[in-house]
Write a protein that holds these residues in place. Structure first.
Motif, mmCIF file in Angstrom:
data_model
loop_
_atom_site.group_PDB
_atom_site.id
_atom_site.type_symbol
_atom_site.label_atom_id
_atom_site.label_comp_id
_atom_site.label_asym_id
_atom_site.label_seq_id
_atom_site.Cartn_x
_atom_site.Cartn_y
_atom_site.Cartn_z
ATOM 1 N N GLN A 214 12.930 0.968 -21.886
ATOM 2 C CA GLN A 214 11.118 1.313 -21.461
ATOM 3 C C GLN A 214 10.257 1.086 -21.014
ATOM 4 O O GLN A 214 10.200 -0.518 -20.135
ATOM 5 N N MET A 215 9.548 2.112 -20.187
ATOM 6 C CA MET A 215 8.490 1.156 -19.054
ATOM 7 C C MET A 215 7.216 0.561 -19.372
ATOM 8 O O MET A 215 6.589 1.327 -20.859
ATOM 9 N N THR A 216 7.315 -0.268 -19.318
ATOM 10 C CA THR A 216 6.689 -1.207 -20.638
ATOM 11 C C THR A 216 4.694 -1.694 -19.240
ATOM 12 O O THR A 216 3.652 -1.426 -19.787
ATOM 13 N N ASP A 217 4.785 -1.528 -18.481
ATOM 14 C CA ASP A 217 3.868 -1.986 -17.184
ATOM 15 C C ASP A 217 3.491 -0.912 -15.634
ATOM 16 O O ASP A 217 4.709 -1.022 -15.789
ATOM 17 N N PRO B 242 1.249 -1.294 -0.203
ATOM 18 C CA PRO B 242 0.117 0.101 -0.173
ATOM 19 C C PRO B 242 0.858 0.814 -0.321
ATOM 20 O O PRO B 242 1.904 1.091 0.418
ATOM 21 N N GLY B 243 0.949 2.282 -0.501
ATOM 22 C CA GLY B 243 1.161 3.950 -0.740
ATOM 23 C C GLY B 243 2.698 3.293 -1.661
ATOM 24 O O GLY B 243 3.271 4.565 -2.116
ATOM 25 N N GLN B 244 2.559 2.531 -2.889
ATOM 26 C CA GLN B 244 3.421 2.269 -3.755
ATOM 27 C C GLN B 244 2.696 2.191 -4.986
ATOM 28 O O GLN B 244 1.769 1.566 -5.518
ATOM 29 N N ALA B 245 3.866 2.323 -6.138
ATOM 30 C CA ALA B 245 3.544 1.293 -7.583
ATOM 31 C C ALA B 245 4.609 0.790 -7.762
ATOM 32 O O ALA B 245 5.149 1.491 -7.223
ATOM 33 N N ALA B 246 4.444 -0.029 -8.672
ATOM 34 C CA ALA B 246 5.738 -0.778 -9.344
ATOM 35 C C ALA B 246 5.952 -0.034 -10.811
ATOM 36 O O ALA B 246 4.474 -0.227 -11.827
ATOM 37 N N ILE B 247 7.310 -0.085 -11.432
ATOM 38 C CA ILE B 247 7.223 0.027 -13.257
ATOM 39 C C ILE B 247 8.069 -0.890 -12.568
ATOM 40 O O ILE B 247 9.218 -0.634 -12.743
ATOM 41 N N ILE C 202 12.629 -2.156 -11.982
ATOM 42 C CA ILE C 202 11.653 -2.455 -11.645
ATOM 43 C C ILE C 202 11.713 -0.935 -10.981
ATOM 44 O O ILE C 202 12.775 -1.108 -9.739
ATOM 45 N N ILE C 203 10.757 -0.589 -11.053
ATOM 46 C CA ILE C 203 11.104 1.027 -9.971
ATOM 47 C C ILE C 203 9.697 1.310 -9.085
ATOM 48 O O ILE C 203 8.852 1.048 -9.498
ATOM 49 N N PHE C 204 10.102 1.079 -7.886
ATOM 50 C CA PHE C 204 9.025 0.970 -6.670
ATOM 51 C C PHE C 204 9.171 3.108 -6.778
ATOM 52 O O PHE C 204 9.793 3.793 -6.575
ATOM 53 N N VAL C 205 7.408 3.482 -6.446
ATOM 54 C CA VAL C 205 7.865 4.804 -6.669
ATOM 55 C C VAL C 205 6.396 5.333 -5.339
ATOM 56 O O VAL C 205 5.355 3.932 -5.124
ATOM 57 N N ASN C 206 6.223 5.639 -4.306
ATOM 58 C CA ASN C 206 6.197 6.134 -3.669
ATOM 59 C C ASN C 206 4.481 7.727 -3.583
ATOM 60 O O ASN C 206 4.612 8.011 -4.384
#
Length: 166
Positions: A57-60, A46-51, A76-80
């Protein structure tokens, strides 16, 4: 150590990330040289997104949940995505304005703002770029000069007296 344990140590089957820094906005997942396996499990807290990033290229983009990956060895990039509050800002230079009562007055400004990342892909593409980690301090170095520029424009264009500025 057997061959099976050696190979298993080189592969990731479970992926999750929790930063210990509340000021961290995004980070590239450190795989320690291991490969992401086909059907690895990605857990986005919770409070994250993963790219997922494949060959630059950012795919998902994955929001909080548990996912079985149908791909191999991506970054993988984890975004707060939590709201970060009370980020201080201030103008580094004062602007001199003419006031009817006080004459020439030097004015500056400061305050606090809050933010949350609502578009992780846009954030990663336009602000994070090729950095492995992006923090509030990195963002402040971008945002504070923008605020100062707008402040200077408003104060010099609008003919306000000193009391109206407050």
């Amino acid at each position: 150590m057997g061959l099976k344990n050696l190979i298993k140590g080189q592969l990731l089957s479970s992926i999750s990330y929790r930063s210990s820094d509340p000021q961290e906005l995004a980070a590239v997942y450190d795989r320690d040289g291991r490969r992401i396996m086909y059907e690895s499990v990605l857990t986005v807290m919770p409070g994250q997104a993963a790219i997922l990033v494949n060959e630059g290229q950012m795919t998902d983009i994955f929001m909080p949940g548990r996912y079985e990956l149908t791909t191999n060895n991506m970054d993988i990039i984890f975004v707060n995505t939590n709201e970060i509050i009370d980020i201080p800002w201030g103008t580094s230079e004062q602007v001199t304005v003419k006031d009817e009562v006080f004459g020439l007055v030097n004015v500056g400004a400061n305050g606090k703002y809050s933010l949350s990342i609502t578009d992780p892909k846009l954030f990663a593409e336009n602000l994070m770029g090729v950095k492995n980690r992006y923090t509030v301090a990195d963002l402040k170095s971008f945002v504070t000069p923008q605020i100062a520029m707008y402040f200077k424009e408003i104060v010099t264009e609008k003919q306000m007296d000193f009391f109206d500025m407050q």
